[in-house]
Design an enzyme around this catalytic site. Structure first.
Site, PDB file in Angstrom:
ATOM      1  N   SER A  10       0.843  -1.197   0.000  1.00  0.00           N
ATOM      2  CA  SER A  10       0.000   0.000   0.000  1.00  0.00           C
ATOM      3  C   SER A  10       0.875   1.243   0.000  1.00  0.00           C
ATOM      4  CB  SER A  10      -0.888   0.004   1.245  1.00  0.00           C
ATOM      5  OG  SER A  10      -0.071   0.126   2.407  1.00  0.00           O
ATOM      6  N   GLY A  11       0.224   2.405   0.036  1.00  0.00           N
ATOM      7  CA  GLY A  11       0.977   3.650   0.095  1.00  0.00           C
ATOM      8  C   GLY A  11       1.841   3.751   1.333  1.00  0.00           C
ATOM      9  N   HIS A  12       1.310   3.303   2.479  1.00  0.00           N
ATOM     10  CA  HIS A  12       2.099   3.315   3.709  1.00  0.00           C
ATOM     11  C   HIS A  12       3.348   2.455   3.561  1.00  0.00           C
ATOM     12  CE1 HIS A  12       3.141   3.495   7.897  1.00  0.00           C
ATOM     13  NE2 HIS A  12       2.893   2.205   8.096  1.00  0.00           N
ATOM     14  N   ASP A  32       2.444  -9.680   0.303  1.00  0.00           N
ATOM     15  CA  ASP A  32       1.021  -9.376   0.354  1.00  0.00           C
ATOM     16  C   ASP A  32       0.221 -10.613  -0.044  1.00  0.00           C
ATOM     17  OD1 ASP A  32      -0.818  -6.843   0.608  1.00  0.00           O
ATOM     18  OD2 ASP A  32      -1.593  -7.952  -1.118  1.00  0.00           O
ATOM     19  N   GLY A  67      -2.016   0.006   7.965  1.00  0.00           N
ATOM     20  CA  GLY A  67      -2.450   1.130   8.784  1.00  0.00           C
ATOM     21  C   GLY A  67      -3.395   0.760   9.912  1.00  0.00           C
ATOM     22  N   HIS A 134       7.521  14.658  26.547  1.00  0.00           N
ATOM     23  CA  HIS A 134       8.225  13.916  27.588  1.00  0.00           C
ATOM     24  C   HIS A 134       7.291  13.055  28.439  1.00  0.00           C
ATOM     25  CE1 HIS A 134       6.778  16.439  30.955  1.00  0.00           C
ATOM     26  NE2 HIS A 134       6.786  17.414  30.048  1.00  0.00           N
ATOM     27  N   HIS A 143      -1.560   4.451  16.600  1.00  0.00           N
ATOM     28  CA  HIS A 143      -1.206   5.305  15.467  1.00  0.00           C
ATOM     29  C   HIS A 143      -1.361   6.761  15.897  1.00  0.00           C
ATOM     30  CE1 HIS A 143      -1.751   6.147  10.855  1.00  0.00           C
ATOM     31  NE2 HIS A 143      -0.897   6.982  11.430  1.00  0.00           N
ATOM     32  N   ILE A 164      -5.435  12.818  12.339  1.00  0.00           N
ATOM     33  CA  ILE A 164      -4.607  13.922  11.847  1.00  0.00           C
ATOM     34  C   ILE A 164      -4.905  15.198  12.633  1.00  0.00           C
ATOM     35  CG2 ILE A 164      -4.212  15.448   9.877  1.00  0.00           C
ATOM     36  CD1 ILE A 164      -4.684  13.036   8.067  1.00  0.00           C
TER      37      ILE A 164
END
Length: 206
Positions: A10-12, A32, A67, A134, A143, A164
């Site tokens: 995949s893109g990741h 895969d 992901g 920290h 994630h 995000i």
């Protein structure tokens, strides 16, 4: 020769391949379950059902490029059971304090910052330009998405996903299996698993 097998196509996975190159790997393969894919970018895609044992037996390093945290956990635990050599990847532009502990299979992307006395679990993604301050404890298969930020002394439970641009205030505990929608701001402890959204975040019933 330094060799790595990336689970997924995949893109990741392409981002992980770029990080692998920057970490000195010169032999990169994706693995895969889709037999119709034989190349991704310039890298070969091997079939998991027929080829996985070869790469384990030939002592390739492994990282999971999936992901979804629950699937990532399932695949990494399968690799562990089969004796694969699981590694973490840290982009050269990431800033990681000297005493940070990072579990196997974690990826720390370009521009990420992880500050002192923080523990990052197994199979995590600390994504592009995210920051973990920290004394954080980030559980397994978490994630921390692109541009997400946690302040000091934050705990994030296993399998959680900070979307995000998420912002988590200091001294906050987030329980396992929690999903924070993009742009969410967390200012209180989250003790109930599930989906949260808003500024500040509120629980979103399904």
């Amino acid at each position: 020769m330094k060799s790595i097998a990336i689970m997924g196509a995949s893109g990741h996975c392409k981002v992980l391949a770029d990080m692998a190159l920057l970490n000195g790997y010169d032999d990169i393969v994706f693995i895969d379950k889709n037999p119709e894919i034989d190349m991704l970018a310039e890298y070969p895609v091997a079939d998991e059902d027929t080829d996985l044992d070869y790469y384990i037996e030939h002592h390739y390093d492994f990282i999971v490029g999936i992901g979804d945290g629950k699937i990532r956990r399932k695949v990494q635990e399968m690799l562990e059971e089969r004796g694969a050599d699981i590694v973490s990847l840290i982009h050269p532009s990431a800033v990681v304090a000297y005493d940070v502990k990072i579990g196997e299979g974690t990826a720390v992307m370009a521009g990420a910052v992880i500050n002192p006395s923080t523990v990052i679990g197994k199979g995590c993604i600390i994504n592009t330009s995210a920051s973990v301050d920290h004394d954080n404890v980030i559980g397994d298969y978490v994630h921390v998405s692109v541009g997400a930020h946690t302040a000091g002394t934050v705990t994030v439970g296993d399998n959680s996903w900070l979307g995000i641009g998420t912002i988590v205030s200091n001294n906050i505990d987030i329980c396992a299996d929690t999903f924070i929608c993009a742009g969410g701001v967390v200012v209180k402890n989250l003790t109930k698993p599930g989906k949260y959204a808003g500024v500040p975040v509120r629980f979103v019933p399904i």
